[in-house]
Design a protein around this motif. Structure first.
Motif, mmCIF file in Angstrom:
data_model
loop_
_atom_site.group_PDB
_atom_site.id
_atom_site.type_symbol
_atom_site.label_atom_id
_atom_site.label_comp_id
_atom_site.label_asym_id
_atom_site.label_seq_id
_atom_site.Cartn_x
_atom_site.Cartn_y
_atom_site.Cartn_z
ATOM 1 N N ALA A 1 -7.771 -3.407 6.945
ATOM 2 C CA ALA A 1 -6.504 -3.330 6.029
ATOM 3 C C ALA A 1 -7.218 -3.189 4.337
ATOM 4 O O ALA A 1 -6.887 -2.186 3.607
ATOM 5 N N ASP B 1 -7.486 0.132 2.003
ATOM 6 C CA ASP B 1 -6.333 -0.054 0.895
ATOM 7 C C ASP B 1 -6.756 -0.941 -0.109
ATOM 8 O O ASP B 1 -6.738 -2.053 0.162
ATOM 9 N N VAL C 1 -4.891 -4.227 -1.072
ATOM 10 C CA VAL C 1 -4.650 -5.342 -0.071
ATOM 11 C C VAL C 1 -5.890 -6.361 -0.537
ATOM 12 O O VAL C 1 -6.966 -6.100 -0.836
ATOM 13 N N ARG D 1 -0.906 -5.568 -2.577
ATOM 14 C CA ARG D 1 -0.443 -6.112 -1.206
ATOM 15 C C ARG D 1 -1.101 -7.395 -0.816
ATOM 16 O O ARG D 1 -1.972 -7.418 -0.045
ATOM 17 N N PRO E 1 6.127 -6.444 -1.084
ATOM 18 C CA PRO E 1 5.416 -6.066 0.111
ATOM 19 C C PRO E 1 4.166 -7.411 0.437
ATOM 20 O O PRO E 1 3.035 -7.320 -0.015
ATOM 21 N N LEU F 1 -1.566 -6.302 10.905
ATOM 22 C CA LEU F 1 -1.741 -4.875 10.392
ATOM 23 C C LEU F 1 -0.298 -4.599 9.888
ATOM 24 O O LEU F 1 -0.309 -4.135 9.004
ATOM 25 N N SER F 2 0.614 -4.711 10.815
ATOM 26 C CA SER F 2 2.100 -4.377 10.645
ATOM 27 C C SER F 2 2.409 -5.275 9.476
ATOM 28 O O SER F 2 3.256 -4.520 8.711
ATOM 29 N N ILE G 1 0.827 -6.112 6.967
ATOM 30 C CA ILE G 1 0.203 -5.863 5.483
ATOM 31 C C ILE G 1 1.047 -4.431 5.505
ATOM 32 O O ILE G 1 1.321 -4.179 4.105
ATOM 33 N N GLN G 2 1.267 -3.526 6.262
ATOM 34 C CA GLN G 2 1.902 -2.298 6.014
ATOM 35 C C GLN G 2 3.295 -2.391 5.776
ATOM 36 O O GLN G 2 3.897 -1.525 5.081
ATOM 37 N N CYS G 3 4.150 -3.467 6.086
ATOM 38 C CA CYS G 3 5.411 -3.737 5.824
ATOM 39 C C CYS G 3 5.664 -3.862 4.472
ATOM 40 O O CYS G 3 5.079 -4.609 3.497
ATOM 41 N N ASP G 4 6.931 -3.183 3.922
ATOM 42 C CA ASP G 4 7.192 -3.479 2.532
ATOM 43 C C ASP G 4 8.079 -4.616 2.222
ATOM 44 O O ASP G 4 8.414 -4.631 1.001
ATOM 45 N N PRO H 1 -1.504 -1.283 15.282
ATOM 46 C CA PRO H 1 -0.335 -1.941 14.775
ATOM 47 C C PRO H 1 0.684 -2.113 15.908
ATOM 48 O O PRO H 1 0.856 -1.332 16.561
#
Lengths: 339, 340
Positions: free
Chosen positions: A17, A21, A24, A70, A106, A153-154, A156-159, A205
């Motif tokens: 991650a 990005d 992060v 993030r 996030p 992973l999810s 980190i991607q979650c807002d 994810p």
């Protein structure tokens, strides 16, 4: 698929991650040593050492998340989050609501949790019930390496704010630092299937709030997560000899709960046993009972949880944390038999 | 006033022998979980405790055994507690980070910084219920960045509490060099709250004794709270089995364990980042090198320094007595544990 330890899987997902990005970052106490491989890859500005100031650096994580980063903020052990609870309770989980849905946070909070190595209840709590009580938060508790990577992973991607809990019996380095200390003279009941396993490459994810059936069964549905999931599976094997076919569901998160799967397993078996390493009162097990009740489902219900402060002595601790014997006895009672 | 160096050394030797026994039992697997020893902090503990009276209170951190031993808590009950026996100090339910002695008004906690506000509460109760008595908080310099600790500094001054904050500065917060995450100077920080602040070499028990005498004396007389910044070594790492110390103690094994993943991180794609990564690797190397130099070159053992103030004969007599006391307690405790 490569095989990894539980701990490697989490850092593998975090590393991927971070590589994908640059927003992060990870910060917390001792991360230069704990996450040394990430430090080498991404440097000290993205793997940021914090002083022992949980209240400040967790709340700073909230601000950083609001302003575009993030952050994955490490609270070494979830017990220590008490020092910094305001950041979650009154800040992170309020921003979306108070801003009329216009601003979100996030943020990922990563912390080690759980017992089974004799450190007593100021370092061995789970607290996912307490944390899940805040509207607007997700609390993830993986039970195996693939889920650990996928849920990180999810997260980190979650807002929205997510708490990611890493059980110390599954994470080999935590168990070594806190329990073993390099000794050959102590032993722990580590569920091997949780501590090591295959992890997809690249990591896939795992959706937040989706439970997973870990074992099919007809007579009783057992719900667990983290190490408790493995205790359920172990007990289910013993129950087989008692002539009881137990279904086991890995909830994977204390919040949100997978209503659909809980309802389907519960209605099919008619008997529900929640196995929860967290405190019995005002928590996950009661929430599952409320969910079933709200749906008008009439089932026989029981729970095996931590009933008191986790004591220091290993022999006492073994009895306070959910164990195979307590699970089996509760299941037999529910199914009308006796141990 | 001159310090009774014999008595100070006697207490330090008791603390050290006791913790050596703890290390032995921990290594044998008879003590579970983490074990943070106060080895290296004995001069600070003994120098401060020499000024405490009955009904004074102590709020302790995760290295609480030296002060408890120095305060006269029964060694056998401490050992039984660490071994999780029902006859232990806390019935086997607290363990080494959560030791409580209500009789001695001494409580420990594993939450960093929490001893400071607790000591403020002890001091508040002392002022009302036991006038002339004081409370002492022990903590490390790593705790000095914890909000509740700094709030306690202010509270103590605002309420003029009879409390003395004792900061054991071993320069390390687990694996983090404290200086690298701390702004300013702790002594000035304490002074800016209005505390009377003292700095002392915490490896010299006679100096700690003199400094603590002033701070405790002021607090006892109601002339305000104090702060002592005492430098001392962390001789057994953060806890027994400290992974950073293991790098020095079993270099081959540790290099084989830590090396390959680090090499993979160094060489992971894109390779263009290699020079920057080599610099990042230097951060880890520097931390280890600093720890190594402090441990193996600069470290000064407070017991050896105190022993140098005594005749060889006196030193030996005191040490033999301490060893005997600890051995007797350990024998009784082990008999109880094995007879269970």
């Amino acid at each position: 698929m490569p095989e990894m330890t539980f701990a490697q899987a989490i850092d593998y997902a975090l590393g991927e991650a971070m590589a994908a990005d640059e927003r992060v970052i990870t910060l917390g106490e001792d991360v230069a040593m704990l996450r040394r491989e990430l430090l080498v890859r991404f440097g000290p500005s993205r793997v940021l050492q914090a002083p022992i100031s949980e209240a400040a650096f967790l709340a700073a994580g909230v601000g950083a998340a609001m302003a575009g980063l993030r952050p994955v903020v490490e609270i070494m052990m979830v017990d220590f989050i008490a020092v910094a609870l305001d950041a979650l309770l009154n800040q992170a989980t309020k921003v979306r609501a108070f801003s009329g849905g216009k601003w979100n946070v996030p943020l990922v909070v990563r912390a080690a949790c759980g017992g089974g190595y004799g450190d007593a209840g100021q370092h061995e709590q789970c607290l996912w019930g307490l944390l899940s009580g805040m509207p607007g938060i997700s609390v993830l508790v993986p039970s195996n390496p693939a889920d650990a990577a996928g849920l990180m992973l999810s997260a980190i991607q979650c807002d929205e704010p997510v708490v990611f809990l890493e059980h110390k019996l599954l994470s080999d380095y935590w168990l070594d630092y806190l329990g073993r200390g390099g000794r050959e003279t102590v032993s722990f009941d580590v569920p091997e299937a949780g501590a090591r396993g295959e992890v997809p490459k690249p990591p896939a994810p795992v959706p937040i709030g989706k439970a997973k059936k870990a074992r099919e069964g007809r007579d009783i549905a057992m719900f667990g997560l983290g190490v408790s999931l493995h205790r359920c599976l172990e007990a289910a094997q013993e129950l087989e000899k008692d002539g009881i076919s137990a279904e086991v569901v890995d909830l994977r998160s204390a919040c949100p709960l997978d209503r659909e799967m809980i309802l389907s397993s519960a209605s099919r078996t008619g008997r529900v046993l929640v196995v929860d390493e967290d405190y019995a009162g005002y928590g996950l097990s009661g929430e599952v009972a409320a969910l079933l009740s709200e749906e008008g489902l009439k089932v026989d219900f029981a729970r095996v949880c931590a009933e008191e402060v986790v004591p220091y002595a290993r022999s006492l601790e073994d009895e306070v944390l959910p164990n195979r014997r307590r699970i089996r006895e509760a299941a037999l009672r529910l199914c009308g038999g006796s141990a | 006033m001159v310090p009774d160096v014999q008595e100070l050394y006697r207490q330090m030797a008791r603390m050290r022998r006791f913790e050596e026994k703890l290390a032995e039992l921990w290594n044998r697997g008879l003590i579970s979980g983490e074990m943070h020893l106060g080895v290296g902090e004995e001069a600070v503990a003994a120098g401060v405790l020499a000024h405490l009276e009955e009904d004074d209170a102590m709020a302790l951190d995760h290295r609480s055994t030296p002060p408890l031993v120095g305060r006269g808590v029964n060694m056998e009950s401490l050992l039984l507690e660490m071994m999780g026996h029902p006859d232990g100090l806390c019935g086997g339910r607290g363990g080494h980070m959560h030791l409580f002695s209500k009789e001695r008004l001494a409580a420990s906690s594993g939450i960093v910084g929490s001893s400071a506000p607790l000591a403020c509460g002890f001091a508040l109760a002392a002022r009302q219920l036991r006038p002339g008595k004081v409370a002492v908080a022990f903590f490390g310099e790593g705790a000095a960045n914890q909000g509740m600790l700094l709030e306690s500094f202010n509270l103590a001054v605002a309420w003029n509490l009879p409390v003395v904050f004792v900061c054991k500065d071993n320069r390390w917060a687990i694996t983090t060099r404290s200086r690298s995450v701390t702004g300013g100077c702790l002594l000035r920080r304490a002074r800016s709250f209005g505390l009377r602040a003292f700095r002392v070499d915490g490896t010299r028990v006679e100096r700690v004794w003199a400094t603590a005498g002033k701070a405790v004396g002021r607090a006892r007389a109601g002339r305000g709270p104090g702060f002592i910044l005492a430098s001392c070594p962390r001789m057994e790492g953060h806890f027994l089995g400290d992974p950073m110390l293991r790098v020095f103690r079993e270099p081959v094994r540790q290099t084989l364990e830590i090396g390959p993943p680090l090499a993979r991180a160094l060489l992971s794609r894109p390779l263009a980042a290699l020079p920057a990564r080599a610099l990042h690797m230097g951060i880890i190397g520097k931390a280890l090198a600093t720890l190594g130099v402090e441990k193996y070159v600069l470290e000064r053992d407070p017991l050896r320094r105190a022993a140098a103030l005594l005749s060889e004969e006196t030193r030996r007599r005191i040490e033999d007595e301490a060893s005997r006391e600890v051995e007797e307690a350990a024998r009784a405790a082990l008999a109880a544990v094995e007879g269970r």
